[in-house]
Design a protein around this motif. Structure first.
Motif, PDB file in Angstrom:
ATOM      1  N   GLY A 172    -154.609 -65.799  18.393  1.00  0.00           N
ATOM      2  CA  GLY A 172    -155.430 -64.786  19.047  1.00  0.00           C
ATOM      3  C   GLY A 172    -156.132 -63.857  18.083  1.00  0.00           C
ATOM      4  O   GLY A 172    -157.346 -63.659  18.152  1.00  0.00           O
ATOM      5  N   TYR A 176    -160.163 -63.787  17.316  1.00  0.00           N
ATOM      6  CA  TYR A 176    -160.769 -62.493  17.657  1.00  0.00           C
ATOM      7  C   TYR A 176    -161.459 -61.904  16.428  1.00  0.00           C
ATOM      8  O   TYR A 176    -162.602 -61.430  16.503  1.00  0.00           O
ATOM      9  N   ASN A 177    -160.773 -61.961  15.293  1.00  0.00           N
ATOM     10  CA  ASN A 177    -161.360 -61.442  14.055  1.00  0.00           C
ATOM     11  C   ASN A 177    -162.556 -62.276  13.625  1.00  0.00           C
ATOM     12  O   ASN A 177    -163.550 -61.746  13.112  1.00  0.00           O
ATOM     13  N   LYS A 180    -165.434 -61.139  15.572  1.00  0.00           N
ATOM     14  CA  LYS A 180    -165.918 -59.866  15.037  1.00  0.00           C
ATOM     15  C   LYS A 180    -166.731 -60.078  13.759  1.00  0.00           C
ATOM     16  O   LYS A 180    -167.735 -59.388  13.528  1.00  0.00           O
ATOM     17  N   GLY A 203    -160.644 -68.220  21.987  1.00  0.00           N
ATOM     18  CA  GLY A 203    -161.959 -67.753  21.552  1.00  0.00           C
ATOM     19  C   GLY A 203    -162.986 -67.789  22.659  1.00  0.00           C
ATOM     20  O   GLY A 203    -163.822 -66.883  22.786  1.00  0.00           O
ATOM     21  N   PHE A 206    -162.300 -64.762  24.849  1.00  0.00           N
ATOM     22  CA  PHE A 206    -162.725 -63.530  24.184  1.00  0.00           C
ATOM     23  C   PHE A 206    -164.250 -63.409  24.197  1.00  0.00           C
ATOM     24  O   PHE A 206    -164.800 -62.349  24.493  1.00  0.00           O
ATOM     25  N   THR A 325    -156.741 -54.384  13.966  1.00  0.00           N
ATOM     26  CA  THR A 325    -157.397 -55.452  14.721  1.00  0.00           C
ATOM     27  C   THR A 325    -156.404 -56.149  15.638  1.00  0.00           C
ATOM     28  O   THR A 325    -156.722 -56.508  16.778  1.00  0.00           O
ATOM     29  N   MET A 329    -156.851 -56.265  19.537  1.00  0.00           N
ATOM     30  CA  MET A 329    -156.939 -57.540  20.223  1.00  0.00           C
ATOM     31  C   MET A 329    -155.934 -57.637  21.365  1.00  0.00           C
ATOM     32  O   MET A 329    -156.249 -58.128  22.458  1.00  0.00           O
ATOM     33  N   ALA A 333    -156.990 -58.268  25.142  1.00  0.00           N
ATOM     34  CA  ALA A 333    -156.484 -59.418  25.891  1.00  0.00           C
ATOM     35  C   ALA A 333    -155.814 -58.968  27.185  1.00  0.00           C
ATOM     36  O   ALA A 333    -155.977 -59.602  28.238  1.00  0.00           O
TER      37      ALA A 333
END
Length: 372
Positions: A172, A176-177, A180, A203, A206, A325, A329, A333
């Motif tokens: 996750g 997520y990073n 970003k 992903g 997200f 982060t 996240m 979520a």
């Protein structure tokens, strides 16, 4: 040591040498050795591709010490503090539910990464070369109890189960990073190559919640079925049947663009380890697009100088994410009800889990300690 009903022994799945099954053993419960240590009762532990890499003897240059307990994505409940806990340890009282990533255990606090504050707070960095990683360079979550660094963890919201949280702490936060790192605004286009795997399916969710227009690419029946089951707004592409150029042309029609240099995606994220996947992703990009690499095949990727020079394509890599982060996240979520498509197993069925992983059908596989 302040504790809450902690037994002297625990069950754990142990890897005793490369390319062998795990062995279920009874071992001493690990002890706290630092002011930042906390002991957690493991509630769930995810199986990641890196676990497979390690078990095959390909985790270089830092192989584990045997016997070894794997899993670097876990969730659990704090059950013990050291006698003189740090402020970080005190910030997660006994009974607190936490998610724990792999990297960032016992970082040195003095190296360039720790002192720079590039991603984490000054004095702590999950990129510290002197720190250890749960489940990789130290024992991890395929056990009833695990020692983790209080500075690593993210506090879990009450609405999030351990089975949901465990995959978020590696898969996750990594995807997520990566999203970003794409630096995209709502409405821009991103491609996820390997969209049906553990990172990919998260992903897609997200990206949907971020308002991005997503192209989901995979090349196997199982993962493509995972993508379809999510019900996101992503355009789904079977790379076996559709060329990257065909995808670009379709995107151009949707965006009412005729100049090939301006047709395609703004960014792509590469999750598989194959050269073909990398090339497919780069071909999807419009000029000046960004390719974010997450995977790390042993022999690397070959990058076309023509793409870099004549199309001004940029290629960057990303690794997990900072503590802030991770917490961001987890909150995101929970707010958007994002969960990995997953299948659960009891601790004593870990080898069955590995067999299922090797079938390559997509999604995440998680040990749920409640099933043990």
């Amino acid at each position: 040591m302040a504790t809450k009903n902690v037994p002297d022994q625990m069950k754990a799945q142990v890897l005793e040498e490369y390319n062998t099954p795990y062995t279920l053993k009874t071992l001493p419960t690990p002890q706290l050795t630092s002011e930042n240590d906390i002991l957690i009762k493991v509630d769930a532990a995810g199986y990641c591709h890196t676990d497979a890499v390690l078990a095959a003897g390909q985790m270089k240059p830092n192989p584990p010490n045997f016997p070894h307990i794997g899993s670097h994505e876990l969730a659990g409940t704090v059950v013990a503090h050291p006698e003189s806990p740090s402020a970080a340890a005190e910030s997660v009282p006994i009974g607190t539910r936490v998610g724990v990533p792999g990297r960032g255990y016992h970082v040195c606090g003095t190296c360039f990464e720790c002192k720079s504050g590039n991603e984490d707070d000054v004095g702590y960095s999950n990129r510290c070369p002197n720190g250890l990683s749960n489940g990789l360079s130290k024992n991890g979550g395929f056990a009833e109890y695990a020692v983790v660094d209080a500075r690593q963890v993210a506090v879990l919201p009450d609405s999030m189960t351990a089975v949901t949280a465990a995959p978020l702490t590696c898969a996750g936060v990594t995807i997520y990073n990566a999203l970003k790192r794409c630096r995209l605004n709502s409405g821009q286009r991103v491609g996820i190559i390997g969209a049906g795997g553990g990172l990919g399916n998260l992903g897609l969710q997200f990206a949907d919640a971020m308002g991005l227009r997503t192209t989901a690419v995979d090349a196997a029946d199982g993962p493509l079925q995972v993508v379809k089951s999510l019900g996101t707004k992503a355009s789904i592409v079977d790379a076996r049947a559709t060329s990257a150029e065909d995808v670009v042309q379709q995107v151009g029609k949707e965006d009412k663009k005729t100049d090939r240099a301006d047709m395609g995606l703004d960014a792509v994220i590469i999750l598989p380890e194959s050269q073909r996947s990398f090339e497919y992703g780069v071909e999807l990009l419009r000029n000046h697009g960004l390719c974010v690499v997450v995977s790390f095949p042993e022999n690397g990727f070959q990058v076309s100088a023509r793409d870099l020079v004549f199309r001004d394509i940029s290629v960057v890599g990303t690794l997990l994410g900072s503590r802030s982060t991770l917490q961001e996240m987890v909150a995101f979520a929970a707010e958007h009800n994002i969960k990995a498509v997953s299948r659960t197993y009891s601790l004593d069925k870990l080898n069955d889990l590995v067999d299922q992983y090797n079938k390559g059908e997509g999604g995440k596989l998680v040990v749920d300690m409640a099933l043990t």
